[in-house]
Design an enzyme around this catalytic site. Structure first.
Site, short mmCIF file in Angstrom:
data_model
loop_
_atom_site.label_atom_id
_atom_site.label_comp_id
_atom_site.label_asym_id
_atom_site.label_seq_id
_atom_site.Cartn_x
_atom_site.Cartn_y
_atom_site.Cartn_z
N GLU A 150 -41.09 24.14 8.04
CA GLU A 150 -42.55 24.07 8.21
C GLU A 150 -43.01 22.89 7.35
O GLU A 150 -43.04 22.99 6.14
CB GLU A 150 -43.22 25.37 7.74
CG GLU A 150 -42.51 26.66 8.09
CD GLU A 150 -42.38 26.89 9.57
OE1 GLU A 150 -43.24 26.41 10.31
OE2 GLU A 150 -41.40 27.53 9.99
N CYS A 152 -51.53 22.58 4.65
CA CYS A 152 -50.79 21.82 5.68
C CYS A 152 -51.65 21.65 6.92
O CYS A 152 -51.59 20.63 7.59
CB CYS A 152 -49.48 22.51 6.00
SG CYS A 152 -49.69 24.24 6.44
P1 NAD Z 1 -41.76 18.97 -1.26
O1 NAD Z 1 -41.01 18.71 -0.01
O2 NAD Z 1 -41.80 17.88 -2.28
O3 NAD Z 1 -41.19 20.24 -2.02
C1 NAD Z 1 -41.14 21.51 -1.40
C2 NAD Z 1 -40.06 22.34 -2.05
O4 NAD Z 1 -38.78 21.77 -1.78
C3 NAD Z 1 -40.15 22.44 -3.57
O5 NAD Z 1 -39.83 23.75 -3.94
C4 NAD Z 1 -39.09 21.46 -4.04
O6 NAD Z 1 -38.57 21.74 -5.32
C5 NAD Z 1 -38.03 21.67 -2.98
N1 NAD Z 1 -37.07 20.56 -2.82
C6 NAD Z 1 -37.27 19.25 -3.07
N2 NAD Z 1 -36.15 18.56 -2.74
C7 NAD Z 1 -35.25 19.44 -2.27
C8 NAD Z 1 -33.92 19.34 -1.75
N3 NAD Z 1 -33.31 18.17 -1.65
N4 NAD Z 1 -33.31 20.46 -1.33
C9 NAD Z 1 -33.94 21.65 -1.39
N5 NAD Z 1 -35.18 21.82 -1.88
C10 NAD Z 1 -35.84 20.73 -2.31
O7 NAD Z 1 -43.22 19.41 -0.80
P2 NAD Z 1 -44.49 19.66 -1.71
O8 NAD Z 1 -45.00 18.33 -2.15
O9 NAD Z 1 -44.17 20.69 -2.74
O10 NAD Z 1 -45.50 20.33 -0.67
C11 NAD Z 1 -46.44 19.64 0.06
C12 NAD Z 1 -45.99 19.51 1.50
O11 NAD Z 1 -45.78 20.80 2.06
C13 NAD Z 1 -47.02 18.86 2.38
O12 NAD Z 1 -46.39 17.91 3.19
C14 NAD Z 1 -47.56 20.00 3.21
O13 NAD Z 1 -48.09 19.61 4.45
C15 NAD Z 1 -46.34 20.85 3.36
N6 NAD Z 1 -46.71 22.21 3.76
C16 NAD Z 1 -46.39 22.64 5.02
C17 NAD Z 1 -46.76 23.92 5.43
C18 NAD Z 1 -46.44 24.42 6.83
O14 NAD Z 1 -46.47 25.63 7.05
N7 NAD Z 1 -46.15 23.55 7.78
C19 NAD Z 1 -47.44 24.77 4.54
C20 NAD Z 1 -47.75 24.27 3.28
C21 NAD Z 1 -47.37 23.00 2.88
#
Ligand code: NAD
Length: 519
Positions: free
Chosen positions: A245, A279
């Site tokens: 997501e 999001c």
């Molecule tokens: P991010 O991708 O930087 O991090 C998300 C999570 O992934 C964190 O827990 C992080 O520690 C982890 N992570 C980072 N690198 C990783 C790896 N290589 N392997 C496994 N895990 C890893 O995202 P963010 O900045 O925390 O969140 C914001 C983003 O989330 C925005 O793009 C937003 O649109 C999206 N979002 C989407 C939804 C949806 O339902 N589509 C809902 C909320 C937020």
């Protein structure tokens, strides 16, 4: 993030511990040890052991624990709101959205899981299998890894934990490093209610997340498109399923027959709620030329009056801080780029009058699709508004995006709204509303294009996606018809088997009567 800037690299493992800071003023709130790969593996082993019994007790018994967690969330609400406000910089009302929506999703899946999980018994479809009972069983992926972002520290984890637990899986949750405190508390709550050891929360940054991907049987990821790609690639290598997501750039289409005051109010809440860090936030607005001027005038006036600042009583402030200072820089870049290319800021200017991660609600006009603010995910309290000629232009511009998460359409004609919805390349559309799909677990919530793969929620599907489907056949009638295909072969049996199939699926006398006519 534009598609060409996305990388798919999994970081090396070098994290020892990390700090959590208040977005309101930058002060240090907590220093937390990051889980190492060994911690992750140890937790995974314990969870797998406990999962067998968790699956065996069945959905009704599981529901009792999950509903107790729902009670715990409601009972602990003041404490959870404090934590969310401290680590994510939310105003209290926005934090309260999370406890309410989280409790709702726990109850939704707990109450329906027994029905959703019931084995299906499809009817045999041809003569050869007529004597069989067919059955589809649903068995959980034993260990589900849930990796979450910082914008909803409680609701997003609960939205996936609830169906995964109710499916009979164990869950290893890795919350965002910016906001781990609420999730760790949730893990403690699960212990406090005396539930089996099938939910654990491990804090850490991306490298801990990567270790989780390597340890589980199914990955449920919510976050940025770049990280989602990296996780999808690793999941493919491991041959495990994942649901991603990801980010969005949600368009709002305001047609000439819209209720303008309602559309303005919807744009404000849809774009500014949670400081724009949703999001499915309204990220760009297309307004029909006939109503453009009144819409923009009212939007700017109302945006300028929103109350922004820290609060302790729900309802006293409307706009909180941004949860991550890095996101502040992105928002400022987008606004700066737009202004440099000719956009006008009607209110806000992308800054705020205080230290910490604050951005004032910002309305921009004279924007176009050459600007980053109309192409890339801003994830802040910004509302760039563009004038459009007609419905067709609005739809074309809305679809001119790498993303496809959700959209909103505003018109007094409901049927027209639903018609426009079908023309949009997105996973969800709210007509004359914002965010309703996000709090509707009967509907699928999944992004198209760069916004994701798979979907959460969606009624039974929201729970069955954490399961593997198992097909079972067993004899229903005492018949030897099935042995027609077995040894020993004979011309008579061969003709009979072919006749059975041709009778069921063939068309035309020649094909029915002469099994080997086409030889
Ligand atoms: P991010 O991708 O930087 O991090 C998300 C999570 O992934 C964190 O827990 C992080 O520690 C982890 N992570 C980072 N690198 C990783 C790896 N290589 N392997 C496994 N895990 C890893 O995202 P963010 O900045 O925390 O969140 C914001 C983003 O989330 C925005 O793009 C937003 O649109 C999206 N979002 C989407 C939804 C949806 O339902 N589509 C809902 C909320 C937020």
């Amino acid at each position: 993030m534009p598609a060409d800037a996305m990388t798919a690299t999994v970081p090396a493992f070098d994290q020892v511990d990390f700090e959590v800071h208040s977005p309101e003023d930058g002060r240090l709130i907590a220093s937390i040890p990051a889980a190492t790969p060994e911690d992750v593996q140890r937790a995974a082993t314990g969870l797998r052991d406990a999962q067998r019994e968790w699956e065996a007790i069945g959905p009704a018994a599981r529901a009792r624990h999950v509903l107790r967690l729902r009670d715990w969330v409601l009972d602990q609400e003041p404490h959870l709101l404090d934590l969310m406000q401290a680590e994510a910089g939310k105003v209290r009302q926005d934090a309260a959205f999370e406890t309410a929506a989280g409790a709702d999703v726990l109850a939704y899946f707990a109450r329906r899981a027994e029905t959703f999980l019931r084995a299906r018994r499809p009817r045999p479809h041809n003569l050869l299998t007529l004597g069989k009972a067919l059955q589809v069983n649903h068995r959980p992926h034993p260990l589900v890894g849930v990796i979450t972002p910082w914008n909803f520290p409680l609701f997003i984890p609960l939205g996936d934990i609830a169906p995964a637990l109710m499916a009979g899986a164990a869950v290893l949750l890795k919350p965002a490093e910016q906001t781990p405190l609420t999730a760790l508390e949730l893990g403690r709550g699960w212990q406090e209610i005396g539930a089996p050891d099938v939910l654990r929360v491990l804090a850490g940054a991306g490298d801990t997340g990567a270790a989780v991907v390597d340890a589980v049987d199914y990955v449920q990821f919510t976050g940025s498109t770049a990280t989602g790609r990296a996780i999808g690639m690793r999941a493919a290598e491991r041959l495990i399923p994942c649901s991603l997501e990801l980010g969005g750039k949600d368009p709002m289409i305001v047609l000439e027959d819209a209720d303008v005051p309602r559309a303005v109010a919807g744009a404000l809440w849809g774009g500014i709620f949670n400081a724009g860090q949703v999001c499915t936030s309204v990220e760009r607005v297309y307004v029909h030329a006939d109503i453009y001027q009144p819409f923009v005038t009212e939007l700017a006036a109302r945006a300028g009056k929103l109350r922004q600042g820290p609060d302790t009583v729900a309802g006293t402030m409307e706009v909180g801080a941004m949860s991550d200072p890095r996101q502040v820089a992105i928002v400022r870049d987008h606004v700066g780029d737009a202004v440099a290319r000719g956009a006008r800021v009607l209110t806000g200017a992308g800054t705020a009058d205080r230290a910490g991660s604050w951005i004032a609600p910002t309305v921009l006009v004279d924007v176009d699709h050459s600007m980053r603010i109309m192409q890339e995910e801003t994830f802040g309290p910004t509302l760039p508004v563009m004038r459009v000629r007609d419905e067709d232009e609005a739809v074309a511009l809305a679809n001119d995006s790498a993303y496809g998460l959700s959209a909103t359409v505003w018109t007094r004609d409901r049927r027209r709204g639903e018609r426009v919805a079908r023309r949009l390349e997105v996973g969800a559309v709210n007509v004359n509303d914002v965010f309703t799909n996000v709090i509707s677990p009967p509907l699928p919530m999944g992004g198209w294009r760069d916004s994701g793969l798979g979907a959460r929620y969606g009624g039974a599907q929201g729970l069955l996606r954490f399961c593997r489907a198992q097909g079972v056949t067993s004899p229903r009638l005492a018949t030897r018809a099935d042995q027609l295909l077995w040894y020993p072969y004979s011309p008579g049996k061969s003709r009979l088997a072919a006749a059975f199939v041709r009778f069921a699926v063939g068309r035309g006398r020649r094909r029915l009567a002469r099994p080997e006519a086409n030889r």
